[in-house]
Design an enzyme around this catalytic site. Structure first.
Site, PDB file in Angstrom:
ATOM      1  N   LYS A  79       0.960  -1.111   0.064  1.00 50.12           N
ATOM      2  CA  LYS A  79       0.135  -0.213  -0.029  1.00 50.12           C
ATOM      3  C   LYS A  79       0.933   1.140  -0.059  1.00 50.12           C
ATOM      4  O   LYS A  79       1.856   1.217   0.674  1.00 50.12           O
ATOM      5  CB  LYS A  79      -0.789   0.018   1.266  1.00 50.12           C
ATOM      6  CG  LYS A  79      -2.081   1.160   1.192  1.00 50.12           C
ATOM      7  CD  LYS A  79      -2.887   0.783   2.478  1.00 50.12           C
ATOM      8  CE  LYS A  79      -3.897   1.945   2.719  1.00 50.12           C
ATOM      9  NZ  LYS A  79      -4.764   1.920   3.755  1.00 50.12           N
ATOM     10  N   SER A 153      -9.130   2.091   3.155  1.00 48.98           N
ATOM     11  CA  SER A 153      -8.273   3.006   2.120  1.00 48.98           C
ATOM     12  C   SER A 153      -7.213   1.886   1.440  1.00 48.98           C
ATOM     13  O   SER A 153      -6.387   2.245   0.605  1.00 48.98           O
ATOM     14  CB  SER A 153      -7.466   3.987   2.945  1.00 48.98           C
ATOM     15  OG  SER A 153      -6.960   3.502   3.864  1.00 48.98           O
ATOM     16  N   SER A 177      -9.680  -0.352   7.059  1.00 49.61           N
ATOM     17  CA  SER A 177      -9.159   0.183   5.807  1.00 49.61           C
ATOM     18  C   SER A 177      -8.578  -1.073   5.098  1.00 49.61           C
ATOM     19  O   SER A 177      -8.279  -1.262   3.800  1.00 49.61           O
ATOM     20  CB  SER A 177      -8.206   1.287   5.813  1.00 49.61           C
ATOM     21  OG  SER A 177      -8.674   2.303   5.946  1.00 49.61           O
TER      22      SER A 177
END
Length: 461
Positions: A79, A153, A177
């Site tokens: 990420k 996210s 997330s």
């Protein structure tokens, strides 16, 4: 088409049906051709060199090559919030990143286990929302319906795993997330107990966790094991094993049904509830009450965002995140302490609940995916209302308590959208959650078929 992932790739590599270089090359080519906007940076020669080293070791040692390098030749994504030595880290933002360009501990451990890092996946700015909407890149789209969000996210990570653009992914979870996009994209998302995987640099709000997304529970467990363990730069690391969970074949499971759960989601997760009972577990309805929980979460997150934001950078910030920052600047010390008091109350409540139940179960997200360019359903899509996470009440409580939580694909709605089932254990009860998830996965099979864009390894075409 069978699900791809770490176990599948290792099997092909072990049999000599696929080389690590062939696999990495195919994945990198697919990433460059991707139209879901899952990635924001793609690896180059560094990844191919790592794959070549994997092939050399496999030629030398054969099956023994995986004894000490369990991820040898496996492709992983990282990420964009997390630092990497060979790829830029924009953190989903137009603001400059002044952190040193080196691997965060979890990334270093993945590489040390033989993994090939193929790129950085999309996130909202600093991971502030449970979407991937940002000013830095297009939003990641859902593999099952590109007009809808992949969630966030860690939305880029979930979409990448779902479509075979990596074997596994490293995400972060500050209020859901990892688990929210896992549920929306039909993959496994595992948020370990706080401290089980070190988070460097860690946040003072103590909400954020790092964890894996994968095609199967076994793959997620393997990634989690590789990344786990104390690290001197994270004072919380090593805390994830404080409570010894109960053991036994028959478990007491508390089932939580959150208000606002859609009929479609309830129908799918209801089948998982029947499966748990079919395995012999005692499943009972339970209600967990904690007043002012969401406002407390908002204050904790906003105070943390404001603490790290300079007024001179406001014009470059994501407009939604800026609303959160402004709220944080309006808070006083007493507001933050009151929010911490709510958190402590929730911890005490859930500790009492976990004295009666081994595991909690519920829908990971009570609603279905919303528009790709939104931060939430229509009623929560205006950041000025500070309701940007109010639609995911099953996720953030377990960041506030630090408990392990895993989202398992449970099935599809009538319109073909994935639904996730969340399993939550006591702090330190990660192995119990993973074991139950694995048994349930074996029992219900693959209720969410692979995403239409799933990559076929070269040898399987």
């Amino acid at each position: 088409m069978t699900a791809r992932g770490i176990s599948h790739t290792r099997r092909l590599l072990r049999r000599g049906e696929l080389s690590a270089v062939e696999h990495a090359t195919a994945v990198l080519d697919a990433v460059r051709a991707d139209t879901l906007d899952a990635y924001v940076a793609v690896a180059g020669e560094e990844a191919l060199r790592a794959a070549a080293r994997a092939d050399a070791r496999i030629r030398e040692l054969g099956a023994d090559a995986w004894r000490t390098l369990p991820l040898l030749g496996v492709t992983v994504s990282v990420k964009d919030l997390l630092q990497t030595r060979d790829l830029p880290t924009a953190r989903g933002s137009l603001l400059p990143n002044d952190r040193s360009r080196e691997d965060t501990p979890a990334v270093a451990r993945l590489r040390a286990a033989g993994a090939v890092v193929v790129g950085k996946t999309a996130t909202s700015e600093y991971g502030w929302s449970a979407s991937t909407v940002s000013r830095a890149a297009p939003p990641t789209r859902n593999p099952y319906d590109p007009s809808l969000t992949a969630g966030g996210s860690s939305g880029g990570a979930a979409a990448a795993v779902a479509t075979g653009l990596c074997d596994g992914a490293l995400g972060t979870d500050g209020s859901g997330s990892i688990r929210i996009p896992a549920a929306f994209c039909g993959v496994v998302g595992y948020k370990p107990s706080l401290g089980r995987i070190p988070y460097v640099p860690n946040s003072a709000d103590r909400l954020a966790h790092q964890g894996p997304l994968a095609r199967t529970v076994a793959d997620a467990a393997l990634l989690g094991t590789v990344m786990a363990g104390p690290h001197p730069a994270d004072p919380d690391s090593g805390l994830g094993s404080l409570d010894a969970p109960r053991t036994g074949r028959v478990l007491r499971i508390g089932w939580i049904e959150y208000e606002g759960t859609s009929d479609e989601v309830r129908s799918v997760t209801g089948q998982a509830r029947l499966a748990l009972r079919g395995q012999g577990h005692l499943v009972e309805d339970v209600e967990v009450r904690c007043s002012r929980l969401y406002p407390a979460l908002v204050d904790l997150l906003a105070a943390s965002e404001a603490a790290g934001a300079r007024p001179e950078d406001d014009e470059w910030a994501d407009p939604g995140r800026l609303e959160v920052i402004r709220h944080g600047r309006s808070l006083g010390g007493a507001d933050v302490i009151r929010a911490e008091e709510v958190r402590q109350g929730l911890r005490a409540t859930l500790r009492t609940v976990m004295d009666h139940y081994d595991v909690l179960a519920m829908a990971t997200v009570p609603v279905e995916p919303f528009a790709a360019d939104a931060i939430g359903p229509a009623w929560a899509a205006d950041p000025r209302d500070l309701r940007w996470l109010a639609w995911a009440p099953a996720s953030y409580p377990f960041n506030m308590t630090g408990q392990p939580a895993l989202s398992l694909p449970a099935g599809l709605t009538r319109t073909g959208l994935p639904v996730g089932l969340q399993l939550v254990g006591p702090v330190g009860g990660d192995d119990l959650v993973l074991r139950l998830a694995g048994h349930l996965e074996s029992d219900i099979g693959t209720p969410v078929p692979p995403a239409p864009r799933l990559l076929e390894p070269a040898a399987a075409r």
